[in-house]
Design a protein around this motif. Structure first.
Motif, PDB file in Angstrom:
ATOM      1  N   LEU A   1      18.367  41.025  76.630  1.00 18.82           N
ATOM      2  CA  LEU A   1      18.963  39.932  75.863  1.00 18.82           C
ATOM      3  C   LEU A   1      19.731  40.384  74.616  1.00 18.82           C
ATOM      4  O   LEU A   1      20.823  39.871  74.373  1.00 18.82           O
ATOM      5  CB  LEU A   1      17.891  38.919  75.469  1.00 18.82           C
ATOM      6  CG  LEU A   1      17.821  37.634  76.301  1.00 18.82           C
ATOM      7  CD1 LEU A   1      16.861  36.655  75.658  1.00 18.82           C
ATOM      8  CD2 LEU A   1      19.184  36.983  76.454  1.00 18.82           C
ATOM      9  N   PRO A   2      19.204  41.325  73.825  1.00 16.21           N
ATOM     10  CA  PRO A   2      19.963  41.704  72.626  1.00 16.21           C
ATOM     11  C   PRO A   2      21.400  42.127  72.919  1.00 16.21           C
ATOM     12  O   PRO A   2      22.300  41.847  72.128  1.00 16.21           O
ATOM     13  CB  PRO A   2      19.138  42.875  72.060  1.00 16.21           C
ATOM     14  CG  PRO A   2      17.770  42.607  72.518  1.00 16.21           C
ATOM     15  CD  PRO A   2      17.896  41.980  73.871  1.00 16.21           C
ATOM     16  N   SER A   3      21.644  42.760  74.087  1.00 11.28           N
ATOM     17  CA  SER A   3      23.000  43.239  74.354  1.00 11.28           C
ATOM     18  C   SER A   3      23.927  42.123  74.822  1.00 11.28           C
ATOM     19  O   SER A   3      25.142  42.282  74.789  1.00 11.28           O
ATOM     20  CB  SER A   3      22.953  44.359  75.397  1.00 11.28           C
ATOM     21  OG  SER A   3      22.372  43.875  76.571  1.00 11.28           O
TER      22      SER A   3
ATOM     23  N   THR B   1       8.618  37.080  71.858  1.00 11.33           N
ATOM     24  CA  THR B   1       8.338  38.263  71.054  1.00 11.33           C
ATOM     25  C   THR B   1       9.312  39.366  71.430  1.00 11.33           C
ATOM     26  O   THR B   1       9.417  39.740  72.588  1.00 11.33           O
ATOM     27  CB  THR B   1       6.900  38.754  71.288  1.00 11.33           C
ATOM     28  OG1 THR B   1       6.049  37.632  71.267  1.00 11.33           O
ATOM     29  CG2 THR B   1       6.484  39.727  70.218  1.00 11.33           C
ATOM     30  N   GLY B   2      10.034  39.861  70.452  1.00 13.66           N
ATOM     31  CA  GLY B   2      10.975  40.933  70.733  1.00 13.66           C
ATOM     32  C   GLY B   2      12.379  40.446  70.991  1.00 13.66           C
ATOM     33  O   GLY B   2      13.330  41.156  70.722  1.00 13.66           O
ATOM     34  N   THR B   3      12.527  39.215  71.552  1.00 11.89           N
ATOM     35  CA  THR B   3      13.880  38.717  71.773  1.00 11.89           C
ATOM     36  C   THR B   3      14.288  37.784  70.673  1.00 11.89           C
ATOM     37  O   THR B   3      15.444  37.423  70.556  1.00 11.89           O
ATOM     38  CB  THR B   3      13.988  37.917  73.074  1.00 11.89           C
ATOM     39  OG1 THR B   3      12.938  36.977  73.095  1.00 11.89           O
ATOM     40  CG2 THR B   3      13.928  38.801  74.270  1.00 11.89           C
TER      41      THR B   3
ATOM     42  N   MET C   1      18.165  36.385  69.567  1.00 14.31           N
ATOM     43  CA  MET C   1      18.609  35.038  69.912  1.00 14.31           C
ATOM     44  C   MET C   1      18.486  34.100  68.713  1.00 14.31           C
ATOM     45  O   MET C   1      18.397  32.892  68.877  1.00 14.31           O
ATOM     46  CB  MET C   1      17.764  34.517  71.076  1.00 14.31           C
ATOM     47  CG  MET C   1      18.302  34.908  72.412  1.00 14.31           C
ATOM     48  SD  MET C   1      19.793  33.984  72.747  1.00 14.31           S
ATOM     49  CE  MET C   1      20.575  35.010  73.939  1.00 14.31           C
ATOM     50  N   ASN C   2      18.454  34.681  67.512  1.00 18.91           N
ATOM     51  CA  ASN C   2      18.201  33.899  66.314  1.00 18.91           C
ATOM     52  C   ASN C   2      19.042  32.644  66.206  1.00 18.91           C
ATOM     53  O   ASN C   2      18.544  31.575  65.906  1.00 18.91           O
ATOM     54  CB  ASN C   2      18.473  34.770  65.083  1.00 18.91           C
ATOM     55  CG  ASN C   2      17.186  35.033  64.347  1.00 18.91           C
ATOM     56  OD1 ASN C   2      16.181  34.414  64.667  1.00 18.91           O
ATOM     57  ND2 ASN C   2      17.213  35.927  63.399  1.00 18.91           N
ATOM     58  N   GLU C   3      20.356  32.776  66.493  1.00 17.97           N
ATOM     59  CA  GLU C   3      21.225  31.633  66.225  1.00 17.97           C
ATOM     60  C   GLU C   3      20.980  30.498  67.205  1.00 17.97           C
ATOM     61  O   GLU C   3      21.391  29.373  66.962  1.00 17.97           O
ATOM     62  CB  GLU C   3      22.688  32.072  66.257  1.00 17.97           C
ATOM     63  CG  GLU C   3      23.023  32.836  67.502  1.00 17.97           C
ATOM     64  CD  GLU C   3      24.469  33.283  67.503  1.00 17.97           C
ATOM     65  OE1 GLU C   3      25.299  32.464  67.118  1.00 17.97           O
ATOM     66  OE2 GLU C   3      24.744  34.427  67.886  1.00 17.97           O
TER      67      GLU C   3
ATOM     68  N   SER D   1      10.038  41.058  80.966  1.00 20.91           N
ATOM     69  CA  SER D   1      10.165  42.265  80.149  1.00 20.91           C
ATOM     70  C   SER D   1      11.595  42.792  80.215  1.00 20.91           C
ATOM     71  O   SER D   1      12.134  43.273  79.211  1.00 20.91           O
ATOM     72  CB  SER D   1       9.170  43.321  80.622  1.00 20.91           C
ATOM     73  OG  SER D   1       9.277  43.502  82.012  1.00 20.91           O
ATOM     74  N   GLY D   2      12.244  42.662  81.409  1.00 21.46           N
ATOM     75  CA  GLY D   2      13.635  43.076  81.541  1.00 21.46           C
ATOM     76  C   GLY D   2      14.559  42.195  80.724  1.00 21.46           C
ATOM     77  O   GLY D   2      15.508  42.682  80.096  1.00 21.46           O
TER      78      GLY D   2
END
Lengths: 495, 191
Positions: A199-201, A264-266, A270-272, A193-194
């Motif tokens: 990850l987005p940042s 889910t959520g990440t 991390m799309n690329e 969860s962390g």
């Protein structure tokens, strides 16, 4: 700085299935020391009591998502869904094993204790939010599987399959571990969860990207997605069929649960990295899995390649996770997983009912004329083949419909096109079995089944149940099932 | 510790160099005993790497468990099986092997270039920092405390894993009465 874990009754209820399995495995291990206690009957009763008690305990897991033991153990609907499914498969496989000729070698103290321990590892992995716990659970499950595959019936072929699986699986575990270490280094936490939150940042950073990629490779290996599928046909073919059924279903349940928690959520951040990688995996799995299944004559090898193709379909839905507005992809994956597990278990039960001690590598020719000798078996197999190929009115059709629907709402038109092409290829080899069963003459008598038709009561029960679930999920229940999965999808998305 | 603080970078490169050299020797030497000895050297320098990072507990465990116990077991197995040095094989790549080497090298280069940057600067709740560890009572104390608080569950499950590995090893090594097949002793799953 150090806080001792809080011990509550809810913690014990959530951990109960694992604890029951571990205690049961110790008892089975101690039983094998003595001659009378280690007899098949005694060991089998230990196994049944343990597995049924653990299954009852999994249904008691609280549905409120709470974390215990510093995130090592999660309650909630996803944990419960996965754990109940794993235990249901275990019960089903043990029912099939009981009436199969390999039952005598399966219900030995050592094998049963390994089986119970690896089941506990699977439950640990499903219910964990912590990467350390997850990895320990995964290794517990994997190492147990290597040995159960190779040494239930000790012969050269199964040992070869087990060693191949062991070596490739160890490499995959090392890759997964490297990926997890890099994710930890870039996110600063071992908690999934962390990581999902952090990850987005750090998504643009090389460490996070390599970590995400290697983690994906490790998971893809266990799911047997092409090009990481090399071990699957050999391991499936060489294992005793009951173990093959167990491995084909439970490993998918456990890896997909983890994938849902992690992706889910990440996914969009991390799309690329994940997007192109999973698209490649899905496309290759659907094409290679279906085409290789076409040319197989061995029934178990064919089912192995078909399971690779089915992993590919589920990977399509993982691609669709990038937008989780409705939780549709999550529900599609869980529904597909449910239908795949039920149908696989049924198909392998048919294979096991037809196997004899002399011929435990059935070919498609062996099924010729089955409808004349065993109309019920043939009928059940027909339902399963229809469901595998995605024809209505079966669960497989609805599952594929949901997956392609989820992909289409995310504009993955190319993937859906390849999925449909793959499905139509698969029609050929699934229907070939149906045609053989109904329109060809028998080439070999089905000695074991004919002689002992009364003995296959448990297998018959499994078949009836699988057929019933397959048809019901395909006709009147899909709406109901998807309604029930809404809560699970919301729970995953909330983190 | 004083000397380590003086020239950490030079020391790091020396130790890593030794790790690389001894790792290559493990794979390259023909005699299994030589490989095992180089494995000891390799694990010892990895322990030195841990020590230079201030993780003295991990370093001590690395030397005790890996360099000490595990490799001694390896040597025992090698001696019991009486393995001969591998027969010399011409150093010629097949197309498949060359392809594998190419793919592996490409992957290595990609990973190495991506990892060449410093790690992302992110607040880590799990990372206590050297000063806090000293204050709390030293490395070993902190590892022990964390093991029995935050990592209690995986720690307990790991004991099941080890039991499973032991049972698995016995099953693999045991001679099967029925088929007369002997398991592969080297492949015991004790990782």
């Amino acid at each position: 700085m150090f806080s001792f874990p809080e011990i509550s009754s809810e913690l014990y209820i959530t951990a109960a299935p694992v604890l029951i399995l571990v205690v049961g495995s110790m008892i089975a291990l101690l039983q094998s020391v003595s001659k009378s206690l280690g007899s098949r009957g005694a060991v089998e009763s230990t196994a049944w009591i343990t597995v049924l008690a653990a299954m009852a305990a999994t249904t008691m897991i609280p549905t409120a998502p709470t974390e215990y033991l510093a995130g090592g153990l999660l309650s909630g609907t996803l944990s419960r869904f996965g754990e109940v499914m794993i235990m249901a498969v275990a019960v089903g496989v043990m029912m099939m094993m009981r009436e199969h000729h390999s039952g005598a070698s399966f219900f030995r103290g050592e094998i049963v204790s390994l089986f119970l321990m690896l089941l506990s590892g699977m439950l640990v992995m499903i219910a964990s939010d912590d990467l350390v716990t997850l990895f320990v659970g995964l290794e517990l499950a994997s190492i147990g599987l290597y040995v159960v595959i190779g040494y239930t019936n000790s012969n050269r072929r199964s040992q070869e399959g087990a060693i191949k699986y062991f070596i490739l699986g160890s490499v995959a575990a090392a890759i997964l571990l490297f990926g997890m270490a890099l994710l930890y280094a870039s996110c600063g936490t071992m908690r999934m969860s962390g990581i999902v939150a952090a990850l987005p940042s750090v998504a643009g950073h090389g460490w996070a990207r390599i970590g995400a990629l290697l983690t994906l490779v490790g998971l893809a290996f266990k799911l047997a997605l092409v090009p990481f599928h090399m071990w699957a046909p050999d391991a499936y073919e060489s294992a005793p069929t009951g173990i093959t059924a167990f491995m084909a279903t439970t490993v998918k349940i456990m890896i997909l649960t983890v994938a849902l928690r992690l992706f889910t959520g990440t996914f969009s951040s991390m799309n690329e990295v994940w997007y192109p990688a999973i698209i490649i995996l899905a496309v290759l799995s659907m094409i290679v899995g279906n085409i290789m299944a076409l040319v197989q004559t061995n029934l178990k090898r064919m089912l192995a390649y078909s399971s690779i193709a089915h992993s590919g379909y589920m990977a399509v839905a993982i691609c669709a996770l990038s937008t989780t507005a409705t939780g549709l992809p999550v529900r599609a994956i869980l529904f597909y997983l449910l239908s795949y597990v039920v149908v696989s278990l049924g198909a392998f039960a048919v294979v096991m009912a037809l196997e004899t001690e002399d011929n435990d590598q059935l070919t498609i020719d062996d099924l010729s004329g089955l409808a004349k000798n065993h109309p019920w078996l043939a009928g059940a197999m027909t339902v399963f083949m229809f469901s595998f190929s995605g024809m209505p009115p079966t669960a497989g059709f609805i599952g594929k419909f949901f997956i392609f629907n989820a992909a289409l709402t995310n504009h993955l038109y190319g993937l859906v096109l390849i999925g449909v092409i793959g499905s139509s290829i698969s029609l050929f080899y699934y229907l070939r079995i149906v045609v053989r069963m109904y329109m060809a003459d028998a080439v070999a008598p089905f000695g074991a089944v004919k002689a002992a038709s009364g003995r296959f009561s448990l297998t018959a029960a499994i078949l009836a149940l699988s057929v019933a679930i397959t048809v019901l999920l395909g006709t009147i229940l899909p709406g109901e099932a998807m309604e029930r999965l809404v809560g699970t999808a919301a729970e995953i998305a909330r983190k | 510790m004083e000397a380590l603080n003086l020239m950490p970078e030079i020391l790091f490169y020396i130790i890593s160099g030794m790790v690389l050299v001894s790792s290559v020797m493990v794979v390259a030497s023909r005699n299994p005993i030589t490989s095992a000895i180089f494995l000891v050297v390799d694990l010892f320098f990895v322990a030195a790497l841990y020590a230079s990072l201030g993780a003295d507990f991990t370093a001590a465990v690395q030397v005790l468990v890996y360099a000490g116990a595990i490799v001694v077991l390896f040597v025992f197995v090698i001696m019991l099986l009486n393995l001969k040095p591998e027969a010399l094989r011409g150093f010629r790549f097949t197309v498949g092997e060359a392809l594998v080497l190419l793919i592996t090298l490409t992957g290595f280069v990609i990973i190495a270039t991506e990892l060449a940057h410093a790690p992302p600067d992110i607040a880590s709740p799990g990372n206590l920092g050297a000063a806090a560890i000293e204050l709390a009572g030293g490395n070993t104390f902190v590892v022990g405390m964390r093991m029995f608080t935050a990592f209690l569950w995986p720690f307990e499950i790991a004991s099941v894993l080890i039991l499973l590995a032991i049972v698995a090893c016995v099953m693999v090594a045991k001679k099967d009465k029925k088929s007369g097949l002997k398991g592969h002793i080297q492949s015991s799953g004790g990782n």
